[in-house]
Design an enzyme around this catalytic site. Structure first.
Site, PDB file in Angstrom:
ATOM      1  N   ARG A   1      -2.391   8.203   3.748  1.00 22.40           N
ATOM      2  CA  ARG A   1      -2.884   8.921   4.929  1.00 22.40           C
ATOM      3  C   ARG A   1      -1.760   9.297   5.891  1.00 22.40           C
ATOM      4  O   ARG A   1      -1.937  10.173   6.740  1.00 22.40           O
ATOM      5  CB  ARG A   1      -3.944   8.086   5.640  1.00 22.40           C
TER       6      ARG A   1
ATOM      7  N   TYR B   1      37.121  15.747  19.247  1.00 19.35           N
ATOM      8  CA  TYR B   1      36.988  15.847  17.780  1.00 19.35           C
ATOM      9  C   TYR B   1      37.822  17.009  17.281  1.00 19.35           C
ATOM     10  O   TYR B   1      37.694  18.144  17.757  1.00 19.35           O
ATOM     11  CB  TYR B   1      35.508  16.049  17.430  1.00 19.35           C
TER      12      TYR B   1
ATOM     13  N   GLY C   1       0.814  -1.218   0.000  1.00 23.08           N
ATOM     14  CA  GLY C   1       0.000   0.000   0.000  1.00 23.08           C
ATOM     15  C   GLY C   1       0.846   1.266   0.000  1.00 23.08           C
ATOM     16  O   GLY C   1       1.976   1.292   0.495  1.00 23.08           O
TER      17      GLY C   1
ATOM     18  N   ASN D   1      36.975  11.766  39.939  1.00 22.16           N
ATOM     19  CA  ASN D   1      35.986  12.834  40.095  1.00 22.16           C
ATOM     20  C   ASN D   1      36.151  13.832  38.953  1.00 22.16           C
ATOM     21  O   ASN D   1      37.236  14.382  38.743  1.00 22.16           O
ATOM     22  CB  ASN D   1      36.163  13.548  41.432  1.00 22.16           C
TER      23      ASN D   1
ATOM     24  N   SER E   1      37.024  21.869  38.048  1.00 16.50           N
ATOM     25  CA  SER E   1      35.926  22.430  37.273  1.00 16.50           C
ATOM     26  C   SER E   1      36.422  23.247  36.077  1.00 16.50           C
ATOM     27  O   SER E   1      37.496  23.856  36.112  1.00 16.50           O
ATOM     28  CB  SER E   1      35.072  23.331  38.167  1.00 16.50           C
TER      29      SER E   1
END
Length: 461
Positions: free
Chosen positions: A26, A382, A22, A372, A400
């Site tokens: 729809r 990359y 089919g 950590n 951090s």
């Protein structure tokens, strides 16, 4: 389900024919209708996986529009037959005749847009075909709340079919029958194409209906039988985006119930979405608005906090992630490790007891046990052309807002000071501090503010 038999192997070699020719207009999509996903898996593959449990000798997909897409999706696992033009379901099955040349066994006829037929239902149809009265055709029927415009199965109390009729060709009396035709059938290969060769198209649609093989056999005095599924949703077809969404909702609702029955806590079940292959251990807690893509394995005693997204990830026991964590393919969290809010992992291993609690990206990385990872840390994996790996040793401490430029190795117990951009390997136990020299000018800021305030005052004059 009536006539349901115990689990057993099919009584004869089996071929599966799936109708998928089919156009699916729809759906209003360039993607073939049967390739639209439910729970992250194309609907056709849901069906083929259920059929595969019966170990069919041959699998034939009858295609038309979008043949190339189906070939790419299924590869060489099936044989394709082409229906062009599309002249009805009976005509579609006829196109499989070449692919079934020389096959002697049972043929199960399925529909690519009816994806959730259970293996047990398929098996029951085949075993009914081999019952003592040896029916020529077995039809799967169902009784929906609203029969709508489904074809009707007019049957005796013992399941023998008197007649089948499409809705458009039915009388009012026939339409009053509530037993509907799902379209699914089981037929012996020795009968199938002989019966199809005698099907005509003298009907409201001018098409060759598959259901007419039942009427042909019945007129010859042969028995045909119907078995009835006890779950009408099992045979629900999907023809539009709305029906696709409804099927997804039904699938998810069942999967959530199964998860909770197996020992998983869902604090807001209706907001959690699983993939078709999600694996969950016991005593897993999943908070609201969590989404699983394909390929996720979760061990026991894991906590997944709100608004997390997982795909292709493995979480060992005692892991905690989120809220707002994103785990991409290849993410592995070892026992007792943790990632917190707004942490993304891709093709990275977080060692036992290691932590990345805030605002970090860990890609193409291996982080040792007990390490950590400070807030704002990223692995720069990359270079614009190739991906490179970062290896962080056990118990290392990454301060951090650090940028770790791969390829890079950081030894065990090393410390990378906050705000560092690390481009060379760090030895075990070493402190690496990569910052510009801090410059101090006492009173400079006070003098700057005084000067600027004077200038602003002069502009207002």
């Amino acid at each position: 389900m009536s006539a349901m038999a115990e689990d057993s192997s099919p009584l004869a070699p089996l071929a599966v024919v799936v109708l998928a020719a089919g156009k699916g207009t729809r759906m209003k999509s360039n993607l073939h209708k049967v390739l639209h996903p439910i729970a992250g898996r194309p609907m056709l593959e849901h069906l083929m996986a259920s059929a595969a449990e019966l170990s069919p000798q041959r699998q034939v997909v009858v295609a038309g529009h979008g043949l190339e897409q189906l070939e790419r999706a299924l590869g060489e696992s099936v044989t394709f037959a082409v229906q062009e033009p599309q002249l009805g379901t009976g005509h579609a099955v006829q196109q499989a005749q070449g692919a079934l040349q020389g096959f002697d066994g049972d043929v199960l006829i399925l529909y690519g847009d009816v994806p959730f037929v259970r293996t047990e239902t398929m098996r029951a149809m085949i075993e009914r075909l081999h019952a003592e009265d040896s029916p020529a055709v077995v039809v799967l029927g169902f009784e929906p709340e609203d029969p709508l415009q489904y074809g009707r199965v007019l049957a005796h109390d013992d399941g023998r079919i008197a007649m089948m009729v499409e809705y458009k060709d039915a009388t009012d009396e026939q339409r009053a029958c509530r037993l509907c035709n799902s379209g699914l059938m089981a037929v012996r290969s020795a009968d199938l194409f002989d019966l199809l060769s005698r099907v005509g198209n003298d009907n409201a649609q001018g098409e060759y209906y598959l259901v007419d093989i039942v009427n042909v056999a019945t007129l010859e005095g042969r028995t045909c039988a119907v078995i009835t599924t006890d779950d009408p949703d099992e045979v629900g077809g999907i023809n539009s985006r709305g029906e696709l969404a409804e099927a997804e909702a039904r699938w998810q609702a069942r999967r959530r119930k199964d998860a909770m029955a197996d020992g998983v806590t869902l604090t807001a079940p209706e907001t959690v979405f699983f993939a078709w292959d999600t694996q969950l251990g016991r005593d897993v807690t999943i908070e609201p608005n969590v989404v699983f893509g394909p390929g996720v394995m979760v061990a026991d005693d894991v906590t997944i906090r709100a608004f997390s997204h997982l795909e292709g990830a493995t979480l060992e026991s005692g892991v905690e992630i989120g809220p707002y964590a994103r785990l991409r393919p290849g993410a592995v969290l070892k026992t007792g490790s943790k990632v917190g809010n707004f942490v993304e992992m891709k093709k990275a291993v977080l060692g036992e007891g290691a932590k990345a609690n805030h605002l970090s990206y860990l890609g193409d990385a291996e982080i040792g046990a007990g390490a950590n990872i400070g807030a704002g840390t990223i692995t720069c994996n990359y270079d614009g052309y190739f991906k490179h790996k970062t290896v962080i040793g056990e118990r290392a401490f990454i301060g951090s807002n650090s940028a770790l430029v791969a390829p890079l190795q950081i030894g065990a117990d090393a410390i990378v000071a906050a705000g560092s951009a690390v481009t060379r390997n760090v030895a075990p136990g070493e402190l690496r501090l990569v910052r510009g020299e801090q410059l101090v000018k006492p009173g400079w800021a006070d003098r700057f503010h005084d000067t600027m305030k004077k200038k602003k005052a002069e502009q207002k004059k």
